[in-house]
Structures are given as structure tokens and as C-alpha cells.
Design an enzyme around this catalytic site. Structure first.
Site, PDB file in Angstrom:
ATOM      1  CG  HIS A   1      15.165  63.408  41.584  1.00 21.42           C
ATOM      2  ND1 HIS A   1      15.367  62.325  42.416  1.00 21.42           N
ATOM      3  CD2 HIS A   1      14.638  64.368  42.372  1.00 21.42           C
ATOM      4  CE1 HIS A   1      14.984  62.623  43.639  1.00 21.42           C
ATOM      5  NE2 HIS A   1      14.531  63.860  43.639  1.00 21.42           N
TER       6      HIS A   1
ATOM      7  CG  ASP B   1      17.190  59.573  41.476  1.00 18.17           C
ATOM      8  OD1 ASP B   1      17.723  60.393  40.706  1.00 18.17           O
ATOM      9  OD2 ASP B   1      16.259  59.879  42.259  1.00 18.17           O
TER      10      ASP B   1
ATOM     11  CB  SER C   1      15.444  64.529  46.818  1.00 17.29           C
ATOM     12  OG  SER C   1      14.101  64.136  46.833  1.00 17.29           O
TER      13      SER C   1
END
Length: 504
Positions: A130, A165, A238
Site C-alpha cells: 500500500h 501487503d 508502514s
């Protein structure tokens, strides 16, 4: 006489001297013991104090990078957002915007920030999918340390995996890069110290420390295996690494649980044992290649186990077998998978992960419980990605159901399937079973999720097409001493098993 007295006195003096020597020696031994004990206590106290993380951070931080992505967003045209589309005022507002140089019509660039880490000296970098999804440009920012200047390099995408992810990037550097390696996430214990690194909130390189708070967390995916930590993780972290105290990556920081968008001490990192397998496939093939068994499964609950005559709940119950490897090998709906490739199956989640991690094309032994006994079936696995791209049907041939009257059974109002009901429910012409037309809201069936419009295709692991079929299955279950009846229910084509009590 005097000589004897002198001898006695001499002996007494000798004994006294020896006693003094013993006392002195005892004192020396006590002092030595006290000194050793004090030194040992000081050593233990020093070991008990948490050592600085600076040496560890200095060693591994050059492999941690910041990631900046740029995405070109097309501008809107016309009067969107001001008046409804088709409004008589739309032309007026469009002319107004044109006269005033409407800036929204121009494409604009959107930037996003994230983190990542280098896993090889030739420039492979791991991050979250993402972080780089839909990016037109990806820029990697390195922090070499030792007083060296920060450098930036463009990156290209090698491969991505939405299910975990994870994304694999590659940069071309003029020399070897410092990198870190994956550790064994299965050895991480709750309470172990961990260190998170990344670019939180776009503030640049940052380090936070905490412990492993929990293991084997599942958020939303079939392949989830998250490590929960209280090390501060915020937006921008992230894709960054979660390190153990040996400087090995045991997780990729992916998500936080927060009511306000900031860290409240509940962060999640995808376990390295999942990530490393994905990265290896992305590096070799540019995509994932997961094994595919070709069954629909659900967990075996206690009432289901009782209804099927199993000793205890466990394994994975096959609710449907569409075209694929399992069907070709002879697996059937109603089979309970007990073992896969020599490993005990505890639940559906474990089976899905194990199948996905098994190489495509491998022949594996699947042990199932069927009709009260165990059987071993040899299955050659297909590839899940191919199966997901292909359209498979759930059609099953069956004879036309006889037209019986409606009946109220087990808290359900049921009716045989007719052509009219098939049309109303959008079912195929050859669909068969009993239609649930109503459910008593006070019944166990309602509590377990049965609703009007559901289609019952099996009872007691046998097909049913009439109310009498269902009643026969109920009688057979009672005669076998069972307290529940297992139903196979379809809704929108998706099957699941439900066990309902037979007790009045």
C-alpha cells in the site's frame, strides 16, 4: 616437675597460636566470600539493567530507508462538486470556472511517505504494497551514517502481493549497499524486546522500542500472521522493519489499531516467516505462486463434531469441491481434512496458510475422515493465482424436486425447490434442495445465521430434495444416538455447514 610444667605451658601456647590462626583464617575466608558475593551482585545488577540500543541501531540503521512516492492525479472537468450532474445550472457554473481559471482541471501530483529496508547488497528493498500502490515514481532515501550525506535513488517495482501487503523494489546503486537479513519469527516470544525503525509522520528516520505483545494475530487476510507490539508505530512507519535484539528482521510494520490515527501501543507487523517466502517468489518470478487445493472449507465446531460422530472438534470440513485438484483426486464435500502433507490440521486458517506455502505441482497426502473412517488421498496442487483468474461454477446435476407441501422443521419453514423458486432466487435450472422460506427468530437456526432464501442441499451429509428426505435424515441421526443434524446450506452460491439440535 618444673620441666613438665614448662612443657605443658609450651603446648598451651602452641594451641592458643593455632586457635588464633584458625580465627584469622576464618575471618579472611569470610571477607573473601563477602567480596565475591558483592562482585557477583554488582555483575547481576549490571546485567539486569537494560543496555543501550545505540550499538544495535548504529549497526542496522543504514539498511533502513525512507520511501517517497508520487502519483499523478487527473483534474476534474466541468462543475463537479458544485451542482448535480445534469443540472440546468451546470453550464453556468462551467463558464464561471473557465472565466476564473479553474485550477481543478489541471492534473496534480500527490506525494506519500513510507518506509522500507534493504535485504541485499545489490539493492532489493522490501516495503508494504500500500506504500507504493498506483505510484508513478518511487524515490528511496538512504541514511548511510558515519557522517556520510543522505542519498536518493529511484526504484522500480519487482513484484507485489496484496494478500500480505508486501512489495519488492529494486534500486541500482554504484556500490554494494548495507542490508539486513530475516530472522525466524516463530522464535519470537511474547515479552521479547523489539525495535521498530522507519519514517513516522514524515519526520525522517526514527527508532522506537517495545516488546512483543501478542503473536499470531489475524486482521483480515487468509495468510495473516501478525506480531503485535507496543513499540511506537505511526503513519509513515508502514513497510519499515521490526528487529529482534540480534538485529534480524522478524516483522514488517504494516498496521496500527488507533481511534485517533496515532500510536496507542497497538501495532502489527507481518511475521518474517510469511514475508520471506513471499519475497523469494517475487524475486524469482515477479509474482506469487501459491499452492491451491481447490476446496471450500470451514471450521469444525463442537456441535458439528457431535453430529458427524467425531471424537473432538478440529480439522477443516469441506463444504464444497468445485472443479480443481481436490475434485480430480476424489475429495468430497463432507470430508474432514485431518492432516495435510504430514502436518496435523487444527483449523481452516492453518490449512489455508500451509496449502499456500506448498509449492505448486507438489503431490501431497491428505488424510480425511469420511463415513466414520480415515482415508488418505493423494492430491497434486494447482496454483491459486490461476484459479482466481479463472471463472469456476458450482453447478451440480440433480433431479427435479417433487412438489411437497411446506413444513416447519427445526425452527425453519421449508419448501421443495420449484421452477418458480429457482427463478425468484436466481438459481440455476438444475439446482436442487429445500428452500428456507421463513425462520423462527427465537430458534437455534436463526441464532446460527439461517435466513429466508437459504437453500438446504444436504442433511446428514446426504442430498435432500424433498421434505421426506429431510425427515428421514433426522430419524437416522436420532437412531444413531446423535443430538444434532448437520445441514449443508447455500446462500448466493456459497456453501457452509450448520449443525442444528434434534432435541425437542
Amino acid at each position: 616437675m618444673s620441666t613438665r610444667r614448662d612443657q605443658v605451658q609450651a603446648v598451651a601456647r602452641s594451641v592458643s597460636v593455632r586457635r588464633d590462626d584458625v580465627v584469622t583464617m576464618a575471618r579472611l575466608l569470610w571477607l573473601a566470600f563477602a567480596a565475591v558475593s558483592l562482585l557477583l551482585l554488582q555483575t547481576l545488577a549490571a546485567q539486569a539493567r537494560q543496555e543501550s540500543l545505540a550499538p544495535l541501531v548504529n549497526r542496522i540503521s543504514p539498511a533502513v530507508v525512507n520511501i517517497t512516492t508520487t502519483t499523478l492525479i487527473e483534474g476534474q472537468s466541468g462543475a463537479q462538486g458544485i451542482v448535480p450532474e445534469g443540472s440546468p445550472f451546470e453550464d453556468f457554473f462551467r463558464e464561471f470556472q473557465d472565466r476564473n481559471g479553474d485550477q481543478d482541471n489541471r492534473p496534480r501530483r500527490s506525494n506519500a511517505l513510507g518506509s522500507g529496508f534493504v535485504i541485499s547488497e545489490d539493492g532489493y528493498i522490501v516495503t508494504n504494497n500500500h506504500v507504493i500502490a498506483e505510484a508513478d515514481e518511487i524515490l528511496i532515501e538512504f541514511f548511510p551514517g558515519d557522517g556520510q550525506p543522505v542519498k536518493e535513488l529511484p526504484a522500480k517495482v519487482i513484484g507485489t502481493d496484496e494478500k500480505t501487503d508486501i512489495a519488492l523494489l529494486k534500486v541500482e546503486a554504484s556500490g554494494p549497499l548495507k542490508y539486513v537479513t530475516f530472522g525466524d519469527s516463530d522464535t519470537a516470544l511474547v515479552g521479547d524486546w523489539v525495535v521498530a525503525m522507519g519514517n513516522p509522520l514524515g519526520q525522517g528516520f526514527s527508532v522506537s522500542a517495545g516488546i512483543v505483545s501478542a503473536r499470531n494475530r489475524e486482521l483480515s487476510g487468509s495468510y495473516d500472521d501478525y506480531i503485535q507490539t507496543d513499540a511506537a508505530i505511526n503513519r509513515g512507519n508502514s513497510g519499515g522493519p521490526l528487529f529482534n535484539m540480534d538485529g534480524q528482521v522478524i516483522g514488517v510494520n504494516t498496521a496500527i489499531l488507533s481511534p485517533n490515527g496515532g500510536s496507542i501501543g497497538i501495532g502489527f507487523s507481518m511475521a518474517s516467516n510469511v514475508v520471506s517466502k513471499v519475497v523469494d517468489q517475487l524475486r524469482e518470478f515477479g509474482e506469487t505462486r501459491r499452492g491451491w487445493l481447490g476446496v471450500r472449507i470451514q471450521d469444525v465446531t463442537e456441535d458439528m463434531a457431535e453430529a458427524m460422530g467425531l471424537d473432538k472438534p478440529g480439522g477443516a470440513l469441506i463444504s464444497d469441491v468445485p472443479d480443481g485438484p481436490a475434485k480430480e483426486a476424489g475429495l468430497l464435500a463432507g470430508d474432514v481434512i485431518l492432516s495435510f502433507d504430514g502436518v496435523e490440521v487444527k483449523d481452516t486458517r492453518g490449512l489455508v496458510r500451509q496449502v499456500g506455502e506448498t509449492p505448486v505441482g507438489k503431490s501431497v497426502r491428505v488424510v480425511v475422515q469420511r463415513d466414520g473412517s480415515t482415508q488418505t488421498v493423494l492430491v497434486t496442487l494447482g496454483r491459486r493465482e490461476d484459479a482466481e483468474r479463472a471463472e469456476t461454477g458450482d453447478d451440480e446435476g440433480a433431479e427435479e424436486a417433487p412438489l411437497d407441501e411446506n413444513a416447519d422443521i427445526l425452527g425453519l419453514t421449508i419448501s421443495p425447490l420449484t421452477d418458480a423458486l429457482r427463478e425468484d432466487l436466481g438459481l440455476d435450472a438444475d439446482a436442487d434442495g429445500l428452500v428456507v422460506t421463513d425462520v423462527d427468530e427465537a430458534s437455534e437456526a436463526y441464532a446460527k445465521g439461517l435466513r429466508a432464501g437459504d437453500l438446504i442441499t444436504e442433511a446428514g451429509q446426504q442430498k435432500v430434495s424433498s421434505i421426506s428426505d429431510l425427515e428421514d435424515r433426522m430419524d437416522e441421526a436420532r437412531e444413531a444416538g446423535r443430538k444434532s443434524l448437520l445441514l449443508l446450506v447455500r446462500r448466493g452460491g456459497d456453501p457452509r455447514f450448520v449443525a442444528l439440535s434434534l432435541e425437542e
